[in-house]
Motif scaffolding. Structure first.
Motif, mmCIF file in Angstrom:
data_model
loop_
_atom_site.group_PDB
_atom_site.id
_atom_site.type_symbol
_atom_site.label_atom_id
_atom_site.label_comp_id
_atom_site.label_asym_id
_atom_site.label_seq_id
_atom_site.Cartn_x
_atom_site.Cartn_y
_atom_site.Cartn_z
ATOM 1 N N THR A 88 27.719 15.772 -52.819
ATOM 2 C CA THR A 88 28.820 15.437 -53.732
ATOM 3 C C THR A 88 28.434 14.205 -54.541
ATOM 4 O OG1 THR A 88 29.935 14.098 -52.032
ATOM 5 C CG2 THR A 88 30.586 16.397 -52.219
ATOM 6 N N LEU A 89 28.788 14.245 -55.812
ATOM 7 C CA LEU A 89 28.543 13.121 -56.716
ATOM 8 C C LEU A 89 29.860 12.715 -57.358
ATOM 9 C CD1 LEU A 89 25.912 15.176 -56.896
ATOM 10 C CD2 LEU A 89 25.110 13.457 -58.495
ATOM 11 N N VAL A 90 30.175 11.437 -57.286
ATOM 12 C CA VAL A 90 31.410 10.903 -57.861
ATOM 13 C C VAL A 90 31.047 9.730 -58.760
ATOM 14 C CG1 VAL A 90 33.668 9.884 -57.407
ATOM 15 C CG2 VAL A 90 32.731 11.615 -55.839
ATOM 16 N N GLY A 91 31.526 9.763 -60.000
ATOM 17 C CA GLY A 91 31.219 8.698 -60.951
ATOM 18 C C GLY A 91 32.304 7.637 -61.027
ATOM 19 N N ASP A 92 31.915 6.444 -61.455
ATOM 20 C CA ASP A 92 32.870 5.347 -61.691
ATOM 21 C C ASP A 92 32.228 4.337 -62.640
ATOM 22 O OD1 ASP A 92 31.582 3.033 -60.133
ATOM 23 O OD2 ASP A 92 31.728 4.556 -58.576
ATOM 24 N N ASN A 113 28.141 4.680 -62.953
ATOM 25 C CA ASN A 113 27.580 4.666 -61.608
ATOM 26 C C ASN A 113 27.892 5.975 -60.892
ATOM 27 O OD1 ASN A 113 26.679 2.006 -61.986
ATOM 28 N ND2 ASN A 113 28.603 1.154 -61.204
ATOM 29 N N ILE A 114 26.972 6.387 -60.036
ATOM 30 C CA ILE A 114 27.139 7.598 -59.245
ATOM 31 C C ILE A 114 27.028 7.247 -57.757
ATOM 32 C CG2 ILE A 114 26.079 9.793 -58.551
ATOM 33 C CD1 ILE A 114 27.547 10.093 -61.102
ATOM 34 N N THR A 115 27.994 7.728 -56.994
ATOM 35 C CA THR A 115 27.905 7.672 -55.535
ATOM 36 C C THR A 115 27.580 9.075 -55.037
ATOM 37 O OG1 THR A 115 29.504 5.854 -55.389
ATOM 38 C CG2 THR A 115 29.098 7.134 -53.389
ATOM 39 N N GLU A 116 26.392 9.212 -54.489
ATOM 40 C CA GLU A 116 25.920 10.514 -54.024
ATOM 41 C C GLU A 116 25.961 10.572 -52.501
ATOM 42 O OE1 GLU A 116 22.257 12.864 -55.567
ATOM 43 O OE2 GLU A 116 21.578 11.779 -53.780
ATOM 44 N N THR A 117 26.615 11.594 -51.991
ATOM 45 C CA THR A 117 26.720 11.791 -50.547
ATOM 46 C C THR A 117 26.118 13.143 -50.189
ATOM 47 O OG1 THR A 117 28.765 10.491 -50.501
ATOM 48 C CG2 THR A 117 28.269 11.837 -48.568
ATOM 49 N N VAL A 118 25.098 13.101 -49.324
ATOM 50 C CA VAL A 118 24.412 14.317 -48.898
ATOM 51 C C VAL A 118 24.687 14.536 -47.416
ATOM 52 C CG1 VAL A 118 22.205 15.520 -48.692
ATOM 53 C CG2 VAL A 118 22.596 13.954 -50.614
ATOM 54 N N VAL A 119 25.215 15.710 -47.113
ATOM 55 C CA VAL A 119 25.510 16.057 -45.721
ATOM 56 C C VAL A 119 24.716 17.306 -45.358
ATOM 57 C CG1 VAL A 119 27.284 16.688 -44.043
ATOM 58 C CG2 VAL A 119 27.828 15.078 -45.885
ATOM 59 N N VAL A 120 23.732 17.126 -44.508
ATOM 60 C CA VAL A 120 22.970 18.258 -43.980
ATOM 61 C C VAL A 120 23.616 18.680 -42.670
ATOM 62 C CG1 VAL A 120 20.708 19.098 -43.230
ATOM 63 C CG2 VAL A 120 20.870 17.368 -45.041
ATOM 64 N N ASN A 122 25.020 19.371 -39.248
ATOM 65 C CA ASN A 122 24.799 18.735 -37.946
ATOM 66 C C ASN A 122 24.079 17.389 -38.048
ATOM 67 O OD1 ASN A 122 25.964 21.001 -36.632
ATOM 68 N ND2 ASN A 122 23.978 22.063 -36.676
ATOM 69 N N ASN A 123 24.171 16.744 -39.213
ATOM 70 C CA ASN A 123 23.562 15.434 -39.405
ATOM 71 C C ASN A 123 24.567 14.494 -40.073
ATOM 72 O OD1 ASN A 123 20.443 15.529 -38.775
ATOM 73 N ND2 ASN A 123 20.950 17.463 -39.774
ATOM 74 N N PRO A 124 24.436 13.194 -39.833
ATOM 75 C CA PRO A 124 25.350 12.245 -40.486
ATOM 76 C C PRO A 124 25.103 12.207 -41.988
ATOM 77 C CG PRO A 124 23.611 11.073 -39.318
ATOM 78 C CD PRO A 124 23.484 12.515 -38.944
ATOM 79 N N PRO A 125 26.112 11.861 -42.783
ATOM 80 C CA PRO A 125 25.942 11.815 -44.241
ATOM 81 C C PRO A 125 25.009 10.690 -44.672
ATOM 82 C CG PRO A 125 28.087 10.936 -43.607
ATOM 83 C CD PRO A 125 27.490 11.522 -42.365
ATOM 84 N N VAL A 126 24.309 10.955 -45.758
ATOM 85 C CA VAL A 126 23.430 9.959 -46.370
ATOM 86 C C VAL A 126 24.013 9.612 -47.743
ATOM 87 C CG1 VAL A 126 21.119 9.460 -47.239
ATOM 88 C CG2 VAL A 126 21.411 10.858 -45.168
ATOM 89 N N VAL A 127 24.317 8.332 -47.949
ATOM 90 C CA VAL A 127 24.981 7.889 -49.173
ATOM 91 C C VAL A 127 24.019 7.059 -50.010
ATOM 92 C CG1 VAL A 127 26.932 6.625 -50.139
ATOM 93 C CG2 VAL A 127 27.202 7.873 -47.988
ATOM 94 N N ASP A 128 24.006 7.340 -51.304
ATOM 95 C CA ASP A 128 23.152 6.603 -52.235
ATOM 96 C C ASP A 128 23.952 6.270 -53.484
ATOM 97 O OD1 ASP A 128 20.964 5.389 -53.354
ATOM 98 O OD2 ASP A 128 20.011 7.249 -54.008
ATOM 99 N N ASN A 129 23.623 5.159 -54.119
ATOM 100 C CA ASN A 129 24.289 4.734 -55.346
ATOM 101 C C ASN A 129 23.244 4.462 -56.423
ATOM 102 O OD1 ASN A 129 27.338 4.180 -54.615
ATOM 103 N ND2 ASN A 129 26.139 3.355 -52.918
#
Length: 202
Positions: A88-92, A113-120, A122-129
């Protein structure tokens, strides 16, 4: 004159006055109600949106991004094992503008700005900005039959086109939505991308 007759006449006179007062009050309230209804109807007609049809001329103008949301669902099958990845990508913090000219040309000069959340699975989410810059010029066309806009631009020396669906179009703004779905029957992999950009007219 008999007191009873006098009082009776007096009471009849008062009743007539009260009746006239009630009639005048009802008429006044009715008149006010009609005015309120008429004023509301005028406001609805004057909001500029009821007859704001989708045309090149009406669409043209300067816009600022108000929202950006994107979701990617990637289904990968490897040796019979399925892995689902959701991004998921959310802008602000939107800056700059999109300018669509009535001659079919446009200039995009915006940053956000983009907040990117990757959920694979059975794994915890990985968040990047990170920061995105839209710095493009090109041409666009409006298809009124299916309410879409096709944008042509040059990226890395290659001419590319992207088509967006136009939703909630009005004199104050518009939402551009896009979908990209790729299925591979050979291996069962699926790529499903859906996004929306909110634009506010300046």
């Amino acid at each position: 004159m008999n007191c009873f007759v006098y009082v009776n006449l007096k009471w009849c006179y008062i009743r007539q006055k009260l009746f006239k007062y009630k009639i005048m009050k009802i008429a006044k309230l009715f008149f006010i109600t009609i005015l309120v209804i008429g004023f509301t109807s005028c406001n609805k007609d004057d909001d500029g949106n009821s007859d704001f049809s989708l045309t090149m001329e009406n669409f043209s103008g300067t816009y600022k991004i108000s929202s950006f949301n994107e979701r990617i669902l990637d289904v990968d099958i490897d040796n019979g094992i399925e892995t689902n990845t959701t991004t998921t990508l959310v802008g602000d913090s939107f800056q700059g503008t999109y300018v669509f000219n009535s001659d079919g040309t446009y200039v995009m000069d915006a940053q956000y700005n983009i907040t990117e959340t990757v959920v694979v699975e059975n794994n915890p989410p990985v968040v990047d900005n990170y920061t995105v810059s839209d710095d493009f010029t090109g041409t666009y066309t409006i298809n009124t039959s299916d309410s879409s806009i096709t944008i042509t631009y040059v990226n890395g020396g290659f001419t590319e086109t992207t088509t967006f669906m136009i939703e909630n179009f009005s004199s104050t703004g518009v939402n551009l939505t896009y979908i990209d779905i790729n299925d591979d029957p050979a291996d069962g992999n699926t790529y499903d991308l859906r996004g929306e950009i909110g634009l506010v007219r300046q």
